[in-house]
Scaffold this motif. Sequence first.
Motif, mmCIF file in Angstrom:
data_model
loop_
_atom_site.group_PDB
_atom_site.id
_atom_site.type_symbol
_atom_site.label_atom_id
_atom_site.label_comp_id
_atom_site.label_asym_id
_atom_site.label_seq_id
_atom_site.Cartn_x
_atom_site.Cartn_y
_atom_site.Cartn_z
ATOM 1 N N GLY A 1 -11.713 7.078 1.307
ATOM 2 C CA GLY A 1 -11.104 5.911 1.932
ATOM 3 C C GLY A 1 -11.391 4.631 1.167
ATOM 4 O O GLY A 1 -10.483 3.841 0.917
ATOM 5 N N ILE A 2 -12.646 4.443 0.765
ATOM 6 C CA ILE A 2 -12.993 3.234 0.000
ATOM 7 C C ILE A 2 -12.237 3.216 -1.323
ATOM 8 O O ILE A 2 -11.619 2.223 -1.700
ATOM 9 N N MET A 3 -12.259 4.368 -2.009
ATOM 10 C CA MET A 3 -11.625 4.417 -3.329
ATOM 11 C C MET A 3 -10.129 4.109 -3.232
ATOM 12 O O MET A 3 -9.590 3.301 -3.987
ATOM 13 N N ILE A 4 -9.465 4.747 -2.264
ATOM 14 C CA ILE A 4 -8.015 4.559 -2.156
ATOM 15 C C ILE A 4 -7.685 3.157 -1.654
ATOM 16 O O ILE A 4 -6.743 2.522 -2.143
ATOM 17 N N ALA A 5 -8.473 2.652 -0.702
ATOM 18 C CA ALA A 5 -8.198 1.306 -0.175
ATOM 19 C C ALA A 5 -8.299 0.267 -1.289
ATOM 20 O O ALA A 5 -7.446 -0.609 -1.413
ATOM 21 N N VAL A 6 -9.342 0.368 -2.116
ATOM 22 C CA VAL A 6 -9.496 -0.582 -3.226
ATOM 23 C C VAL A 6 -8.353 -0.406 -4.219
ATOM 24 O O VAL A 6 -7.811 -1.381 -4.744
ATOM 25 N N LEU A 7 -7.941 0.837 -4.422
ATOM 26 C CA LEU A 7 -6.871 1.117 -5.390
ATOM 27 C C LEU A 7 -5.552 0.491 -4.960
ATOM 28 O O LEU A 7 -4.861 -0.127 -5.780
ATOM 29 N N ILE A 8 -5.170 0.644 -3.701
ATOM 30 C CA ILE A 8 -3.829 0.186 -3.314
ATOM 31 C C ILE A 8 -3.833 -1.190 -2.669
ATOM 32 O O ILE A 8 -2.805 -1.655 -2.216
ATOM 33 N N ASN A 9 -4.953 -1.866 -2.661
ATOM 34 C CA ASN A 9 -5.004 -3.172 -2.011
ATOM 35 C C ASN A 9 -4.276 -4.246 -2.810
ATOM 36 O O ASN A 9 -3.766 -5.199 -2.269
ATOM 37 N N LYS A 10 -4.231 -4.106 -4.149
ATOM 38 C CA LYS A 10 -3.518 -5.094 -4.970
ATOM 39 C C LYS A 10 -2.030 -4.757 -4.995
ATOM 40 O O LYS A 10 -1.647 -3.592 -4.871
ATOM 41 N N THR A 11 -1.215 -5.774 -5.156
ATOM 42 C CA THR A 11 0.230 -5.502 -5.173
ATOM 43 C C THR A 11 0.625 -4.753 -6.438
ATOM 44 O O THR A 11 0.137 -5.033 -7.527
ATOM 45 N N ILE B 1 5.897 1.709 0.016
ATOM 46 C CA ILE B 1 6.230 3.138 0.134
ATOM 47 C C ILE B 1 4.959 3.979 0.030
ATOM 48 O O ILE B 1 4.764 4.932 0.783
ATOM 49 N N VAL B 2 4.076 3.623 -0.897
ATOM 50 C CA VAL B 2 2.838 4.384 -1.050
ATOM 51 C C VAL B 2 2.025 4.337 0.241
ATOM 52 O O VAL B 2 1.458 5.340 0.671
ATOM 53 N N ARG B 3 2.003 3.184 0.871
ATOM 54 C CA ARG B 3 1.309 3.062 2.166
ATOM 55 C C ARG B 3 1.873 4.020 3.191
ATOM 56 O O ARG B 3 1.131 4.702 3.906
ATOM 57 N N VAL B 4 3.198 4.065 3.264
ATOM 58 C CA VAL B 4 3.855 4.942 4.241
ATOM 59 C C VAL B 4 3.551 6.409 3.939
ATOM 60 O O VAL B 4 3.236 7.193 4.833
ATOM 61 N N LEU B 5 3.616 6.770 2.651
ATOM 62 C CA LEU B 5 3.313 8.156 2.262
ATOM 63 C C LEU B 5 1.894 8.506 2.665
ATOM 64 O O LEU B 5 1.615 9.576 3.204
ATOM 65 N N SER C 1 -5.845 -6.639 -16.283
ATOM 66 C CA SER C 1 -6.114 -5.836 -17.457
ATOM 67 C C SER C 1 -4.998 -4.812 -17.601
ATOM 68 O O SER C 1 -4.016 -4.828 -16.876
ATOM 69 N N LYS C 2 -5.173 -3.925 -18.546
ATOM 70 C CA LYS C 2 -4.191 -2.863 -18.731
ATOM 71 C C LYS C 2 -4.110 -1.978 -17.482
ATOM 72 O O LYS C 2 -3.059 -1.510 -17.091
ATOM 73 N N PHE C 3 -5.279 -1.796 -16.842
ATOM 74 C CA PHE C 3 -5.321 -0.919 -15.680
ATOM 75 C C PHE C 3 -4.423 -1.449 -14.559
ATOM 76 O O PHE C 3 -3.665 -0.709 -13.954
ATOM 77 N N SER C 4 -4.493 -2.773 -14.323
ATOM 78 C CA SER C 4 -3.726 -3.324 -13.208
ATOM 79 C C SER C 4 -2.229 -3.189 -13.424
ATOM 80 O O SER C 4 -1.475 -2.974 -12.492
ATOM 81 N N THR C 5 -1.795 -3.369 -14.674
ATOM 82 C CA THR C 5 -0.354 -3.354 -14.892
ATOM 83 C C THR C 5 0.213 -1.946 -14.972
ATOM 84 O O THR C 5 1.342 -1.706 -14.593
ATOM 85 N N PHE C 6 -0.572 -1.013 -15.474
ATOM 86 C CA PHE C 6 -0.030 0.323 -15.686
ATOM 87 C C PHE C 6 -0.774 1.393 -14.904
ATOM 88 O O PHE C 6 -0.173 2.147 -14.137
ATOM 89 N N GLY C 7 -2.091 1.401 -15.050
ATOM 90 C CA GLY C 7 -2.874 2.478 -14.445
ATOM 91 C C GLY C 7 -2.850 2.465 -12.929
ATOM 92 O O GLY C 7 -2.673 3.502 -12.298
ATOM 93 N N LEU D 1 -1.680 5.650 -10.644
ATOM 94 C CA LEU D 1 -2.711 6.343 -9.873
ATOM 95 C C LEU D 1 -2.414 6.254 -8.377
ATOM 96 O O LEU D 1 -2.507 7.243 -7.632
ATOM 97 N N ALA D 2 -1.998 5.062 -7.935
ATOM 98 C CA ALA D 2 -1.712 4.869 -6.511
ATOM 99 C C ALA D 2 -0.568 5.771 -6.067
ATOM 100 O O ALA D 2 -0.628 6.411 -5.022
ATOM 101 N N TRP D 3 0.464 5.828 -6.878
ATOM 102 C CA TRP D 3 1.592 6.699 -6.545
ATOM 103 C C TRP D 3 1.166 8.158 -6.512
ATOM 104 O O TRP D 3 1.578 8.921 -5.639
ATOM 105 N N ALA D 4 0.323 8.528 -7.482
ATOM 106 C CA ALA D 4 -0.144 9.926 -7.522
ATOM 107 C C ALA D 4 -0.902 10.269 -6.241
ATOM 108 O O ALA D 4 -0.687 11.320 -5.631
#
Lengths: 312, 277
Positions: free
Chosen positions: A92-102, A108-112, B8-14, B18-21
């Motif tokens: 949960g922490i990892m994914i929340a931090v990952l998708i928190n930025k635009t 769509i990712v949120r809905v999925l 960084s590169k991660f924000s624009t591409f990675g 990763l989020a979609w995956a």
Amino acid sequence: MSDRKLPRLLQTPAVLLLLVWMLVPLGMTLYFSFIRYVLNNLRKPEWTTPNISNWRGFGNYEFVLNSKSFILAIQNSLLIVCSILFLTVILGIMIAVLINKTFPGQGIVRVLLISPFFVMPAVNAVLWINMILDPVLGLQGIAVSGINETLISLRSMPVLGGFFSLWPQFEPISFRATQTSAIAVIMMVTWQWTPFAVLILMTSLQSEDQQQKEAAILDGASAWSQFRFLTLPHLGRPIAIVVMIQAIFHLSLYAEIEIVSRGNGNKNLPYLIGEFANNNIGAASATGIFAVILANIVAIFLLRMIGRTLME
Amino acid sequence: MAIVAQSSKFSTFGRPVLAWAVGLLFFFPIFWLFLTSFKTDADAVKPEYLLFFTPTLENYLNMTQNYDYWRFATNSVVTSVFATVFTLVVGIPAAYAMAFNPSRGTKDILMWMLSTKMLPAAAVLYPMTFLTKGLGLFDTHFLIILVLSLINLPIVVWMLFTYFKEIPKDIIEAGKMDGVNTWGEIKEILIPLAWGGIASTALLCFIFCWNEAYWTVRLTTTDAATLSKLIEGNRAPEGLFFGRLSAVSTAAIGPIVVLGWFCQKQLVQGLTFGAVK
């Protein structure tokens, strides 16, 4: 004052309903836990109806405490709950931090991501144990046999074949077996509840102090130390809430365990109670009282925490 | 400036990749269920038809014949709708009283309500069976509606309470000046003002009713059995019926997953009892 009386009376139906709902069955459970009460007993037919003359004192509690299945059920309840909590919080922490930025498609990712949370537990279990984890017909079985076939065809290669023949064949795992059924339950519940953790943690991340963060960036703080010293402390309370709420839900897990293995190898407390309740009501009731105690220990922490933030 | 330094590169591409995956990975089991529901039972277990197959609607068309789907679905709809309505009818006045006329005991009452939610259902399994059979309520719609209402009432009161608290007291007081009585206040002022909150509370309550899988399984046999019971009863299809089982499962979760998409935000408020905003 009298014009305040009616408004206050409006909460009585809700309070009364809940009071009856809580006290009547619980009172009966408490009563049954102190008497001898079995549904089928030919030699002692007087035990088959609840009666105060069948008083057994703490006999049912002793019986339950001494039975091996009770200890196993406690262990299993804790194993299942703790594993799910650990996995859902970390993921949960990892994914929340990952998708928190635009990023493109964030909505769509949120809905999925949130979708698994709304799947009914029975479907969740049927889907995972059959279509995904089945050792022959599920995706697991298909994947394992696919790998094995590839391996066999690689062995007939001219030069490298000898190398591949050193590799063992893969064996699919049966998740209905005694040793593995708990793993299947943990997997499917983690899948269902990680989205919940993500949603709560993400909501909390959005209220994080951005100025503080920007100041940290200007000071040259690394991404990791920003996370470690700003984000993680900020997430403290939501993590605690995720842990507590899930603990309460998962301590009463039932459908998944029933569907995966009918309790084979991983009975938890609710499941054990259900089994006792087929005949030995006294023991089922005593086990129920233990479950209430266990849930209360967890609940006290949660109520304290929420109580603090309630009336502000 | 800071934002530029961060990208960084991660924000624009990675990050997007990763989020979609991750999103697709979590959605995959649902997608797989949906896909399998269009395969015949024979095709569903053949590796060669894993992704490419001739889609068929036969599983959906035979759902009534194979599983008596509509009977269970009707039970689910009836019990969930009535339970939601009943919970709101009891919950709105209670939350109104607590939000606008709080007494010293209000906080404790709210806490206590929540604590009933934490009572493990299994602990009272046998008394419930015993009582409901004795009263002739076992396996009736009435019983399931009542039980679903009671297990959701604490969450509903809590959610409504957190919504009602946001409404300025002055508006309610102004109504009082105009000589509106308590019912009028609730009907004319509170419900229109808090409409959005009430609707999302109802939606979430409906979802929880629909997905409930302990009492609906243990307190029914046939007459009031819901979709949870139907799916639970077909837990081990021996691999022969993956197609039809997928179809009936998809039909059981489809409406709710879609409803769920609309009330993700309320979920946070409801399940954390307003403690995370």
